[in-house]
Design a protein around this motif. Structure first.
Motif, mmCIF file in Angstrom:
data_model
loop_
_atom_site.group_PDB
_atom_site.id
_atom_site.type_symbol
_atom_site.label_atom_id
_atom_site.label_comp_id
_atom_site.label_asym_id
_atom_site.label_seq_id
_atom_site.Cartn_x
_atom_site.Cartn_y
_atom_site.Cartn_z
ATOM 1 N N ASN A 6 0.825 -1.214 0.000
ATOM 2 C CA ASN A 6 0.000 0.000 0.000
ATOM 3 C C ASN A 6 0.853 1.255 0.000
ATOM 4 O OD1 ASN A 6 -2.401 -1.453 0.085
ATOM 5 N ND2 ASN A 6 -2.450 -1.478 2.314
ATOM 6 N N VAL A 7 2.097 1.140 0.379
ATOM 7 C CA VAL A 7 3.014 2.278 0.434
ATOM 8 C C VAL A 7 4.338 1.873 -0.200
ATOM 9 C CG1 VAL A 7 1.981 3.209 2.544
ATOM 10 C CG2 VAL A 7 3.907 1.659 2.718
ATOM 11 N N GLN A 8 5.138 2.873 -0.541
ATOM 12 C CA GLN A 8 6.493 2.619 -1.038
ATOM 13 C C GLN A 8 7.429 2.640 0.165
ATOM 14 O OE1 GLN A 8 7.747 1.916 -4.258
ATOM 15 N NE2 GLN A 8 9.510 1.437 -2.973
ATOM 16 N N MET A 9 8.099 1.529 0.406
ATOM 17 C CA MET A 9 9.030 1.434 1.536
ATOM 18 C C MET A 9 10.424 1.817 1.050
ATOM 19 S SD MET A 9 7.463 -0.630 4.258
ATOM 20 C CE MET A 9 8.783 -1.627 4.821
ATOM 21 N N SER A 10 11.169 2.498 1.889
ATOM 22 C CA SER A 10 12.550 2.828 1.536
ATOM 23 C C SER A 10 13.464 1.738 2.069
ATOM 24 C CB SER A 10 12.936 4.188 2.138
ATOM 25 O OG SER A 10 12.881 4.122 3.551
ATOM 26 N N GLY A 11 14.677 1.702 1.571
ATOM 27 C CA GLY A 11 15.632 0.703 2.022
ATOM 28 C C GLY A 11 15.474 -0.609 1.280
ATOM 29 N N THR A 12 16.053 -1.651 1.864
ATOM 30 C CA THR A 12 16.035 -2.947 1.212
ATOM 31 C C THR A 12 15.548 -4.019 2.176
ATOM 32 O OG1 THR A 12 18.324 -3.383 1.856
ATOM 33 C CG2 THR A 12 17.969 -2.371 -0.297
ATOM 34 N N ARG A 13 15.170 -5.147 1.619
ATOM 35 C CA ARG A 13 14.785 -6.336 2.377
ATOM 36 C C ARG A 13 15.633 -7.475 1.834
ATOM 37 N NH1 ARG A 13 12.084 -10.832 1.668
ATOM 38 N NH2 ARG A 13 11.139 -11.813 3.472
ATOM 39 N N ASN A 14 16.478 -8.049 2.657
ATOM 40 C CA ASN A 14 17.402 -9.115 2.225
ATOM 41 C C ASN A 14 18.261 -8.676 1.042
ATOM 42 O OD1 ASN A 14 16.386 -10.799 4.223
ATOM 43 N ND2 ASN A 14 14.936 -11.770 2.856
ATOM 44 N N GLY A 15 18.669 -7.413 1.049
ATOM 45 C CA GLY A 15 19.543 -6.904 -0.001
ATOM 46 C C GLY A 15 18.842 -6.496 -1.285
ATOM 47 N N GLU A 16 17.533 -6.650 -1.354
ATOM 48 C CA GLU A 16 16.759 -6.284 -2.545
ATOM 49 C C GLU A 16 15.825 -5.132 -2.193
ATOM 50 O OE1 GLU A 16 16.913 -7.631 -5.665
ATOM 51 O OE2 GLU A 16 18.604 -8.816 -4.948
ATOM 52 N N PRO A 17 15.572 -4.214 -3.134
ATOM 53 C CA PRO A 17 14.628 -3.130 -2.859
ATOM 54 C C PRO A 17 13.230 -3.691 -2.584
ATOM 55 C CG PRO A 17 15.780 -2.772 -4.949
ATOM 56 C CD PRO A 17 16.160 -4.120 -4.461
ATOM 57 N N TRP A 18 12.490 -2.995 -1.735
ATOM 58 C CA TRP A 18 11.106 -3.398 -1.466
ATOM 59 C C TRP A 18 10.287 -3.259 -2.749
ATOM 60 C CZ3 TRP A 18 8.766 -5.465 2.733
ATOM 61 C CH2 TRP A 18 9.497 -5.504 3.911
ATOM 62 N N PRO A 19 9.239 -4.069 -2.912
ATOM 63 C CA PRO A 19 8.362 -3.912 -4.077
ATOM 64 C C PRO A 19 7.732 -2.518 -4.068
ATOM 65 C CG PRO A 19 7.897 -5.964 -2.911
ATOM 66 C CD PRO A 19 8.836 -5.187 -2.063
ATOM 67 N N ALA A 20 7.446 -2.003 -5.235
ATOM 68 C CA ALA A 20 6.831 -0.677 -5.356
ATOM 69 C C ALA A 20 5.385 -0.710 -4.870
ATOM 70 C CB ALA A 20 6.882 -0.223 -6.814
ATOM 71 N N ARG A 21 4.851 0.462 -4.602
ATOM 72 C CA ARG A 21 3.456 0.573 -4.178
ATOM 73 C C ARG A 21 2.562 -0.054 -5.249
ATOM 74 N NH1 ARG A 21 -0.390 5.644 -4.077
ATOM 75 N NH2 ARG A 21 -1.939 4.845 -2.607
ATOM 76 N N GLY A 22 1.658 -0.945 -4.816
ATOM 77 C CA GLY A 22 0.737 -1.613 -5.729
ATOM 78 C C GLY A 22 1.230 -2.959 -6.237
ATOM 79 N N GLU A 23 2.507 -3.245 -6.080
ATOM 80 C CA GLU A 23 3.042 -4.534 -6.533
ATOM 81 C C GLU A 23 2.693 -5.634 -5.541
ATOM 82 O OE1 GLU A 23 7.192 -4.522 -7.423
ATOM 83 O OE2 GLU A 23 6.963 -3.093 -9.060
ATOM 84 N N VAL A 24 2.573 -6.848 -6.086
ATOM 85 C CA VAL A 24 2.260 -8.025 -5.275
ATOM 86 C C VAL A 24 3.545 -8.814 -5.072
ATOM 87 C CG1 VAL A 24 0.944 -10.179 -5.199
ATOM 88 C CG2 VAL A 24 -0.095 -8.111 -6.149
ATOM 89 N N THR A 25 3.724 -9.304 -3.853
ATOM 90 C CA THR A 25 4.912 -10.088 -3.538
ATOM 91 C C THR A 25 4.562 -11.191 -2.551
ATOM 92 O OG1 THR A 25 7.236 -9.951 -2.883
ATOM 93 C CG2 THR A 25 5.693 -8.654 -1.611
ATOM 94 N N GLU A 26 5.439 -12.151 -2.432
ATOM 95 C CA GLU A 26 5.279 -13.275 -1.508
ATOM 96 C C GLU A 26 6.278 -13.095 -0.369
ATOM 97 O OE1 GLU A 26 3.547 -16.986 -0.452
ATOM 98 O OE2 GLU A 26 3.179 -16.005 -2.352
ATOM 99 N N LEU A 27 5.772 -13.124 0.884
ATOM 100 C CA LEU A 27 6.627 -12.994 2.057
ATOM 101 C C LEU A 27 6.296 -14.090 3.052
ATOM 102 C CD1 LEU A 27 6.497 -9.137 2.788
ATOM 103 C CD2 LEU A 27 8.344 -10.409 1.733
ATOM 104 N N PRO A 28 7.219 -14.376 3.986
ATOM 105 C CA PRO A 28 6.883 -15.313 5.052
ATOM 106 C C PRO A 28 5.645 -14.817 5.805
ATOM 107 C CG PRO A 28 9.236 -14.848 5.053
ATOM 108 C CD PRO A 28 8.599 -13.904 4.080
ATOM 109 N N THR A 29 4.818 -15.729 6.275
ATOM 110 C CA THR A 29 3.528 -15.393 6.873
ATOM 111 C C THR A 29 3.650 -14.384 8.007
ATOM 112 O OG1 THR A 29 2.684 -17.557 6.248
ATOM 113 C CG2 THR A 29 1.452 -16.369 7.927
#
Length: 90
Positions: A6-29
């Motif tokens: 729902n928002v654009q997160m800054s920084g990275t997650r596990n060395g990769e940029p966070w998905p952009a606002r509106g993008e769908v991704t799979e994360l641990p529950t």
């Protein structure tokens, strides 16, 4: 768990940029549930997961041009002077 950001997160997650606002991704529950509870993301239940597919490039099956010579390759090691077995300087 699949979520939509729902928002654009800054920084990275596990060395990769966070998905952009509106993008769908799979994360641990647990991580996804935390983002959903805080309003940063929403759970996606109606969209099927995208399946990544790969295709092999077509093999080059063309024949060599007519009249092309095929010579055996030689190694440069034999030509180097000072090598064991090189008696050209004697």
């Amino acid at each position: 768990m699949r979520i939509r950001m729902n928002v654009q997160m800054s920084g990275t997650r596990n060395g990769e940029p966070w998905p952009a606002r509106g993008e769908v991704t799979e994360l641990p529950t647990a991580e996804a549930a935390h983002l959903v509870a805080s309003g940063i993301a929403e759970e996606v239940v109606d969209e099927p997961a995208k399946v990544e597919t790969a295709t092999m490039p077509k093999a080059d099956t063309s024949a060599p041009p007519q009249g092309a010579e095929t010579k055996p390759r030689t190694t440069a090691k034999r030509a180097a002077s000072g090598r064991k077995g090189d008696h050209s300087g004697e």
